[in-house]
Scaffold this active site. Sequence first.
Site, mmCIF file in Angstrom:
data_model
loop_
_atom_site.group_PDB
_atom_site.id
_atom_site.type_symbol
_atom_site.label_atom_id
_atom_site.label_comp_id
_atom_site.label_asym_id
_atom_site.label_seq_id
_atom_site.Cartn_x
_atom_site.Cartn_y
_atom_site.Cartn_z
ATOM 1 N N SER A 1 41.622 20.221 68.469
ATOM 2 C CA SER A 1 42.078 21.603 68.257
ATOM 3 C C SER A 1 41.142 22.517 69.047
ATOM 4 O O SER A 1 40.154 23.017 68.524
ATOM 5 C CB SER A 1 42.047 21.949 66.764
ATOM 6 O OG SER A 1 42.856 21.067 66.034
ATOM 7 N N LYS B 1 36.431 27.082 62.531
ATOM 8 C CA LYS B 1 36.535 27.095 64.002
ATOM 9 C C LYS B 1 37.969 27.430 64.438
ATOM 10 O O LYS B 1 38.189 28.278 65.305
ATOM 11 C CB LYS B 1 36.113 25.715 64.529
ATOM 12 C CG LYS B 1 36.256 25.475 66.008
ATOM 13 C CD LYS B 1 37.396 24.568 66.435
ATOM 14 C CE LYS B 1 37.623 23.335 65.640
ATOM 15 N NZ LYS B 1 38.691 22.464 66.113
ATOM 16 N N LYS C 1 48.564 25.524 67.295
ATOM 17 C CA LYS C 1 47.759 24.813 66.290
ATOM 18 C C LYS C 1 46.801 25.777 65.591
ATOM 19 O O LYS C 1 46.644 25.752 64.357
ATOM 20 C CB LYS C 1 46.983 23.681 66.971
ATOM 21 C CG LYS C 1 45.899 23.044 66.124
ATOM 22 C CD LYS C 1 46.447 22.331 64.900
ATOM 23 C CE LYS C 1 45.307 21.935 63.966
ATOM 24 N NZ LYS C 1 45.796 21.318 62.734
HETATM 25 P P1 NAD Z 1 35.153 14.396 63.346
HETATM 26 O O1 NAD Z 1 33.925 15.238 63.369
HETATM 27 O O2 NAD Z 1 35.356 13.422 62.245
HETATM 28 O O3 NAD Z 1 35.292 13.602 64.732
HETATM 29 C C1 NAD Z 1 34.859 14.095 65.962
HETATM 30 C C2 NAD Z 1 34.244 12.931 66.709
HETATM 31 O O4 NAD Z 1 33.838 13.378 68.003
HETATM 32 C C3 NAD Z 1 32.976 12.393 66.008
HETATM 33 O O5 NAD Z 1 33.125 11.003 65.737
HETATM 34 C C4 NAD Z 1 31.877 12.676 67.004
HETATM 35 O O6 NAD Z 1 30.846 11.679 67.017
HETATM 36 C C5 NAD Z 1 32.650 12.701 68.310
HETATM 37 N N1 NAD Z 1 31.909 13.384 69.334
HETATM 38 C C6 NAD Z 1 31.130 14.494 69.215
HETATM 39 N N2 NAD Z 1 30.554 14.775 70.406
HETATM 40 C C7 NAD Z 1 30.985 13.822 71.281
HETATM 41 C C8 NAD Z 1 30.740 13.579 72.645
HETATM 42 N N3 NAD Z 1 29.937 14.373 73.359
HETATM 43 N N4 NAD Z 1 31.335 12.511 73.213
HETATM 44 C C9 NAD Z 1 32.160 11.712 72.530
HETATM 45 N N5 NAD Z 1 32.437 11.899 71.214
HETATM 46 C C10 NAD Z 1 31.838 12.945 70.613
HETATM 47 O O7 NAD Z 1 36.364 15.429 63.438
HETATM 48 P P2 NAD Z 1 37.906 15.162 63.102
HETATM 49 O O8 NAD Z 1 38.174 15.595 61.708
HETATM 50 O O9 NAD Z 1 38.285 13.796 63.564
HETATM 51 O O10 NAD Z 1 38.574 16.257 64.069
HETATM 52 C C11 NAD Z 1 38.710 16.057 65.474
HETATM 53 C C12 NAD Z 1 39.586 17.201 66.007
HETATM 54 O O11 NAD Z 1 40.862 17.164 65.363
HETATM 55 C C13 NAD Z 1 39.003 18.591 65.739
HETATM 56 O O12 NAD Z 1 39.287 19.445 66.811
HETATM 57 C C14 NAD Z 1 39.740 19.025 64.487
HETATM 58 O O13 NAD Z 1 39.792 20.444 64.372
HETATM 59 C C15 NAD Z 1 41.101 18.396 64.701
HETATM 60 N N6 NAD Z 1 41.898 18.076 63.502
HETATM 61 C C16 NAD Z 1 41.327 17.505 62.401
HETATM 62 C C17 NAD Z 1 42.121 17.203 61.296
HETATM 63 C C18 NAD Z 1 41.564 16.546 60.046
HETATM 64 O O14 NAD Z 1 42.277 16.505 59.022
HETATM 65 N N7 NAD Z 1 40.331 16.021 60.043
HETATM 66 C C19 NAD Z 1 43.494 17.476 61.322
HETATM 67 C C20 NAD Z 1 44.044 18.031 62.477
HETATM 68 C C21 NAD Z 1 43.238 18.332 63.562
#
Ligand code: NAD
Length: 291
Positions: free
Chosen positions: A93, A236, A167
Amino acid sequence: MSEIGFVGLGKMGLPMAGRLVDAGFRVRGYDPVDAARGAFADIGGTVTDSAAAAAADVVILMLPDSDVVDGVLFDGGVAAALAAGSLIIDMSSSAPLRSQEVARRLDDLGVGFVDAPVSGGVSGAVAGTLTIMLGGDDASAARATEVIEALGAVRHVGPVGAGHALKALNNLLSATHLWATSEAVLIGERFGLDPATMLDAINTSSGRSGSTQKKWPDFVLPGTFDSGFSLALMLKDMRIASDLAHSLNMPVALGDAAVQRWADARDHLPDNADHTEIVRWLRHAAADTAH
Ligand code: NAD
C-alpha cells in the site's frame, strides 16, 4: 512453469507468495528477516540472500511503504538487476504520486510497473480471496493479472497510481468507520447495552460496515486484537489518503480529524499494536469519564 521474484515475506507477503507456489510458479523470495525466509523455504519457495537476487521477468513487492519500495528498487539493486522488458508489481500500500514517479524511473530502464495493492487482510491472503486494485496500462495490467489472479479478484481501476490511490481511500474509510463504530458501541455499553446484541442489530441495519461485520466480531469482542494489520500501517494509509486530498486541494475535514485521533492512539499504544487495539485506547480514555 515461469519464475517470479517476491520481495517482502511479512504477514501478507508470506501467504501470498505461498499461494503463488501452490499455483505452479517458481518463486524466488527475499526478506531481511531470517524467520520469514525460513518460513518461505518450508512452504516450497526458493530463498535468496538479497532482494536483487530475486530479480526475474516479473517481481512482486509486498513491502511496508513507498520509502521501502524506493530503497529496495533503487538502492537495493533490484532495478539495476532487471532485464529490459521486466515488470514490477507493487502490491504494497504505497503512495500513488510516488508510485507514478517510480514508474517513470523504471520506464527509463525499459522496465514496466503496475500498482496492485490489496484488501482482505491476512485471512484473505491465506484464502486467495483478496480484492486487488490494479493500476497500469492495459498491456502491463494483463501481464500482471496472469500472475496475481491466483491471489484474489483483480479489478483494473485505472492507470499507474490508481490502485494505490483507491487503496488509501478505502483504508481512510475503513479506519474512520472502525473509530465511529467503536465510539458508538462503547456509548451503548455504558448505557447498558450488550455489544454483541448491538452488533447483531446494526448488521441488519444502516450503520453496518466491515467494522461491524468483521473487525468487532472477529478481533475485538473475543479480545484477541489479532487482525494481522498493524496500527502503524493503517495510520500510514490514512496519511497517504489525506496527503492526496491536500495535493489535489480537496477539503478532507473528517479525514484529517480521523488521522489526528488515530495518531493519538498510536502514541499511546505499543509500537507493534494491531490496528483493532484502538478500542483498548478508547476504553482507557473513556474510563476517566465514568462516574
Ligand atoms: P509486515 O510488516 O508484516 O511485512 C513487511 C515485510 O517487509 C516484513 O517481513 C519486512 O521484513 C519486509 N521488509 C522490510 N524492509 C525490507 C527490505 N528493505 N527488503 C525486503 N523486505 C523488507 O507488513 P504486512 O502486514 O505484510 O503489510 C505489507 C503491505 O501490505 C503494507 O503496505 C500494508 O499496508 C499492506 N497491507 C496489509 C494488510 C494486512 O492485513 N496486514 C492488508 C492489506 C494491505
